[in-house]
Design a protein around this motif. Structure first.
Motif, PDB file in Angstrom:
ATOM      1  N   ARG A  36       0.764  69.980  48.438  1.00  0.00           N
ATOM      2  CA  ARG A  36       2.195  70.215  48.594  1.00  0.00           C
ATOM      3  C   ARG A  36       2.462  71.695  48.354  1.00  0.00           C
ATOM      4  NH1 ARG A  36       1.254  64.779  49.299  1.00  0.00           N
ATOM      5  NH2 ARG A  36       3.190  63.683  49.721  1.00  0.00           N
ATOM      6  N   VAL A  37       3.130  72.339  49.292  1.00  0.00           N
ATOM      7  CA  VAL A  37       3.430  73.766  49.189  1.00  0.00           C
ATOM      8  C   VAL A  37       4.915  73.922  48.889  1.00  0.00           C
ATOM      9  CG1 VAL A  37       3.335  76.000  50.357  1.00  0.00           C
ATOM     10  CG2 VAL A  37       1.595  74.264  50.842  1.00  0.00           C
ATOM     11  N   SER A  38       5.223  74.630  47.829  1.00  0.00           N
ATOM     12  CA  SER A  38       6.615  74.780  47.405  1.00  0.00           C
ATOM     13  C   SER A  38       7.426  75.547  48.442  1.00  0.00           C
ATOM     14  CB  SER A  38       6.683  75.505  46.058  1.00  0.00           C
ATOM     15  OG  SER A  38       6.273  76.852  46.201  1.00  0.00           O
ATOM     16  N   LYS A  39       8.729  75.347  48.398  1.00  0.00           N
ATOM     17  CA  LYS A  39       9.606  76.016  49.355  1.00  0.00           C
ATOM     18  C   LYS A  39       9.562  77.526  49.181  1.00  0.00           C
ATOM     19  CE  LYS A  39      14.266  75.834  51.301  1.00  0.00           C
ATOM     20  NZ  LYS A  39      15.580  75.159  51.271  1.00  0.00           N
ATOM     21  N   ARG A  40       9.435  77.985  47.933  1.00  0.00           N
ATOM     22  CA  ARG A  40       9.365  79.426  47.690  1.00  0.00           C
ATOM     23  C   ARG A  40       8.154  80.042  48.381  1.00  0.00           C
ATOM     24  NH1 ARG A  40       6.463  82.482  44.395  1.00  0.00           N
ATOM     25  NH2 ARG A  40       5.553  80.633  43.417  1.00  0.00           N
ATOM     26  N   VAL A  41       6.986  79.405  48.242  1.00  0.00           N
ATOM     27  CA  VAL A  41       5.776  79.920  48.880  1.00  0.00           C
ATOM     28  C   VAL A  41       5.906  79.845  50.396  1.00  0.00           C
ATOM     29  CG1 VAL A  41       3.296  79.543  49.174  1.00  0.00           C
ATOM     30  CG2 VAL A  41       4.319  79.379  46.900  1.00  0.00           C
TER      31      VAL A  41
ATOM     32  N   GLU B 231      -2.207  78.746  46.888  1.00  0.00           N
ATOM     33  CA  GLU B 231      -1.814  78.139  48.162  1.00  0.00           C
ATOM     34  C   GLU B 231      -2.146  79.031  49.347  1.00  0.00           C
ATOM     35  OE1 GLU B 231       1.225  76.653  45.105  1.00  0.00           O
ATOM     36  OE2 GLU B 231       0.172  78.511  45.559  1.00  0.00           O
ATOM     37  N   MET B 232      -2.026  80.354  49.145  1.00  0.00           N
ATOM     38  CA  MET B 232      -2.285  81.261  50.261  1.00  0.00           C
ATOM     39  C   MET B 232      -3.750  81.196  50.691  1.00  0.00           C
ATOM     40  SD  MET B 232      -1.798  85.370  50.501  1.00  0.00           S
ATOM     41  CE  MET B 232      -2.717  86.290  51.734  1.00  0.00           C
ATOM     42  N   SER B 233      -4.660  81.169  49.705  1.00  0.00           N
ATOM     43  CA  SER B 233      -6.081  81.077  50.033  1.00  0.00           C
ATOM     44  C   SER B 233      -6.388  79.757  50.723  1.00  0.00           C
ATOM     45  CB  SER B 233      -6.920  81.219  48.761  1.00  0.00           C
ATOM     46  OG  SER B 233      -6.722  82.481  48.153  1.00  0.00           O
ATOM     47  N   MET B 234      -5.760  78.666  50.257  1.00  0.00           N
ATOM     48  CA  MET B 234      -5.990  77.359  50.873  1.00  0.00           C
ATOM     49  C   MET B 234      -5.462  77.332  52.306  1.00  0.00           C
ATOM     50  SD  MET B 234      -5.079  74.809  47.697  1.00  0.00           S
ATOM     51  CE  MET B 234      -5.377  73.351  48.692  1.00  0.00           C
TER      52      MET B 234
ATOM     53  N   ASN C  36       7.758  73.368  57.690  1.00  0.00           N
ATOM     54  CA  ASN C  36       9.016  72.616  57.621  1.00  0.00           C
ATOM     55  C   ASN C  36       9.015  71.529  56.551  1.00  0.00           C
ATOM     56  OD1 ASN C  36      10.064  74.136  59.688  1.00  0.00           O
ATOM     57  ND2 ASN C  36       9.561  72.659  61.289  1.00  0.00           N
ATOM     58  N   HIS C  37       7.833  70.971  56.282  1.00  0.00           N
ATOM     59  CA  HIS C  37       7.776  69.830  55.366  1.00  0.00           C
ATOM     60  C   HIS C  37       6.931  70.089  54.121  1.00  0.00           C
ATOM     61  CE1 HIS C  37       9.721  67.499  58.538  1.00  0.00           C
ATOM     62  NE2 HIS C  37       8.816  67.980  59.376  1.00  0.00           N
ATOM     63  N   GLY C  38       6.238  71.225  54.063  1.00  0.00           N
ATOM     64  CA  GLY C  38       5.480  71.569  52.865  1.00  0.00           C
ATOM     65  C   GLY C  38       4.215  70.766  52.668  1.00  0.00           C
ATOM     66  N   LEU C  39       3.674  70.157  53.727  1.00  0.00           N
ATOM     67  CA  LEU C  39       2.434  69.397  53.638  1.00  0.00           C
ATOM     68  C   LEU C  39       1.304  70.200  54.265  1.00  0.00           C
ATOM     69  CD1 LEU C  39       3.390  65.706  54.542  1.00  0.00           C
ATOM     70  CD2 LEU C  39       2.737  66.602  52.316  1.00  0.00           C
ATOM     71  N   LEU C  40       0.259  70.423  53.486  1.00  0.00           N
ATOM     72  CA  LEU C  40      -0.888  71.193  53.972  1.00  0.00           C
ATOM     73  C   LEU C  40      -2.120  70.305  54.002  1.00  0.00           C
ATOM     74  CD1 LEU C  40      -2.436  73.803  54.706  1.00  0.00           C
ATOM     75  CD2 LEU C  40      -2.693  74.208  52.237  1.00  0.00           C
ATOM     76  N   HIS C  41      -2.599  70.004  55.206  1.00  0.00           N
ATOM     77  CA  HIS C  41      -3.892  69.328  55.331  1.00  0.00           C
ATOM     78  C   HIS C  41      -4.935  70.393  55.024  1.00  0.00           C
ATOM     79  CE1 HIS C  41      -7.266  67.058  56.473  1.00  0.00           C
ATOM     80  NE2 HIS C  41      -6.815  66.449  57.553  1.00  0.00           N
ATOM     81  N   ALA C  42      -5.446  70.375  53.767  1.00  0.00           N
ATOM     82  CA  ALA C  42      -6.265  71.488  53.291  1.00  0.00           C
ATOM     83  C   ALA C  42      -7.680  71.477  53.848  1.00  0.00           C
ATOM     84  CB  ALA C  42      -6.315  71.475  51.760  1.00  0.00           C
TER      85      ALA C  42
END
Length: 560
Positions: free
Chosen positions: A302-307, A386-389, A271-277
């Motif tokens: 930060r994960v883009s909306k498209r991803v 981003e997918m791997s992360m 919902n917010h595009g924040l990834l605690h990696a």
């Protein structure tokens, strides 16, 4: 200068030792091998690589940690070894810590804090953390960056950039790895981690998102005591999740904690595009009052909306067992290389997704995403970083929630939170709604006029379709080069024949028993032939480089 040469030598030694050891994953995992078998088959290579990176300093430790998320590039034994990378460094001397704080904040440590523990709680290659108490009586931790770390990182990045260009331009593995793109991602990630203001913003944002969560606590940063090299935040007491034994878990609601942190992770990501990696168990604390504390937020992406939208489609496809749809989503997300095999990729993804669905409640989203990333790499499809992360983060989260609640079922939790997933997929911001409305208005206004033009051209027989199937300019250039080479070759052959005929002339000056004019013609033919060979080699190399670049750019043009 000597330090730079030493770093160059270390990097060359690292590439020489591990470059040809089969480190790059060239295929999928052998389904007949267990994890123990795969580790044994890899030998000591993974642990040796981890040890070598640790010895080379902070930049390479962070690079190894990034590579541990790239399951599409490295075999499992290597990603697991790199996950365990640790900083082996001496702590910063206390007087230097005091000097850094004074220089950054502009006040003496004794004036800022009622007490300051010179013995660090933890020391790493980028910085270290100290306990302290402010003059107002507030318990805090102070994160201090090493004074020379930025210069070290800058020098290492220059060497790595040169190495990346060499790998991309001179090796066949460059295309599959995408070394330049990987290094660009690493540069951004490391720059953010070195700027403590970014971590401060991450803390503030996650505190806002967690304000309605009774079981989650995020430390509050103190802006007046923080800069790009010093970060001061609220101290949160507690024990690491994995340090809480079964008896200790009896005093907390492990089931509620596991459900809450899993749901919070999905909401902040989708919902917010924040990834605690890096939500591994060491960064999750069980507080004395039975809550979960989130610490060490330096690695928040930060994960883009498209991803995010594509990830929603992928999760839904996995949940429904739609392997074909999952393969299509992955293909749209990834970057196909020249050896991409779409049919084999689709078959393997379908098999993987159907097998994951058969696990039922034992399904772990992190494991599935990691397996999909590895399958993508095996078939010549480079997935987005981003997918791997996200896959690695979910794997770490699975370990934490499994310790809190052994009966926790990630697959069931995802289905229970399908509303959150769908909300992410269908949410529309005010800005995007206005932009879409403007585009629709422009399309509606221009459609009649453009349609009339097409119909008029069609009725008058003037409709033209232009297809760029062949690069005419490059074709003409190649033909021109071939004609020039043929002409030069014929001239050189004529000069050689003339020199041979003149060698029988008796009159005129002689050198080494041969007519001087004949020797001059032979010399001219030899030099001309050498120049022609050099020109051919240089031109062909340039042509191959442009062709490889065109192949790299072709998938992007098709997507655009």
């Amino acid at each position: 200068m000597s330090g730079t040469m030493t770093r160059v030598a270390d990097l060359v030694k690292l590439l020489a030792r591990h470059g040809g050891s089969g480190i790059l994953s060239s295929g999928g995992a052998d389904e007949f091998l267990t994890q123990t078998d795969e580790a044994a088959d890899a030998g000591s290579g993974p642990e040796q690589l981890a040890a070598d990176l640790e010895s080379m300093g902070p930049t390479y430790v962070k690079l190894g940690q990034l590579l541990s998320t790239r399951h599409d590039l490295l075999p499992q034994a290597y990603t697991e070894a790199l996950t365990r990378l640790q900083d082996d460094v001496d702590p910063i001397p206390a007087d230097e810590v005091h000097r850094i704080i004074t220089d950054e904040i502009g006040a003496d440590v004794k004036a800022l804090f009622e007490s300051f523990d010179d013995e660090p709680l933890a020391a790493a290659s980028l910085g270290q953390v100290h306990r302290a108490r402010t003059r107002s009586g507030r318990d805090v931790v102070v994160k201090v960056q090493r004074s020379d770390v930025r210069e070290t990182v800058q020098g290492d990045m220059e060497l790595l950039t040169q190495a990346a260009e060499l790998i991309d331009n001179r090796t066949s593995a460059g295309e599959r790895i995408g070394t330049a793109a990987l290094l660009a991602q690493f540069r951004r990630s490391l720059a953010d981690e070195l700027d403590y203001r970014k971590e401060l913003s991450n803390l503030e944002r996650l505190r806002e998102l967690a304000v309605s969560e009774d079981l989650i606590v995020v430390p509050e940063p103190i802006r007046d005591y923080s800069t790009s090299r010093v970060l001061t935040m609220e101290f949160i007491g507690g024990r690491k999740v994995t340090d809480v034994d079964s008896i200790g878990l009896l005093h907390v609601d492990g089931e509620a904690l596991a459900e809450t942190i899993f749901r919070f992770f999905l909401e902040t990501l989708l919902n917010h595009g924040l990834l605690h990696a890096d939500p591994h168990p060491g960064n999750l604390l069980v507080t004395p009052d039975g809550r979960l504390g989130l610490i060490d937020l330096g690695m928040v992406a930060r994960v883009s909306k498209r991803v995010r939208q594509q990830l929603v489609r992928l999760l839904l496809a996995i949940g429904e067992g739609e392997g074909e749809e999952a393969a299509n989503v992955l293909a749209a997300m990834g970057h196909p290389t020249s050896d991409y095999d779409a049919a084999a990729f689709r078959d393997d993804v379908s098999h993987l997704v159907s097998g994951a669905l058969a696990l039922g409640n034992d399904l772990q989203a992190g494991s599935v995403l990691v397996a999909l990333a590895r399958t993508s790499g095996a078939h010549g499809l480079r997935p987005p970083a981003e997918m791997s992360m996200i896959g690695k983060a979910l794997l770490n989260l699975d370990k934490a929630v499994a310790h809190l609640d052994p009966s926790f079922a990630p697959g069931e939790a995802i289905r229970d939170n399908v509303a959150t997933i769908l909300k992410s997929g269908f949410s529309v911001s005010a800005g995007s709604a206005v932009a879409g409305a403007l585009e629709a208005k422009e399309f509606t206004e221009n459609l009649p006029r453009r349609a009339n033009r097409i119909m008029d051209a069609l009725s008058s027989g003037e409709l033209t379709l232009r297809v760029n199937a062949i690069d005419e300019d490059r074709l003409l250039e190649t033909l021109h080069q071939a004609a020039n080479r043929l002409t030069v070759g014929l001239v050189l052959a004529a000069v050689t024949v003339a020199a041979a005929l003149m060698s029988g002339i008796e009159a005129g000056p002689r050198l080494l028993g041969y007519p001087l004019v004949a020797l001059l013609f032979f010399l001219a033919a030899a030099l001309g032939g050498l120049a022609l060979v050099v020109s051919i080699v240089v031109t062909d190399r340039r042509t191959r480089r442009r062709a490889r670049q065109a192949e790299k750019d072709a998938p992007k043009r098709l997507r655009d």
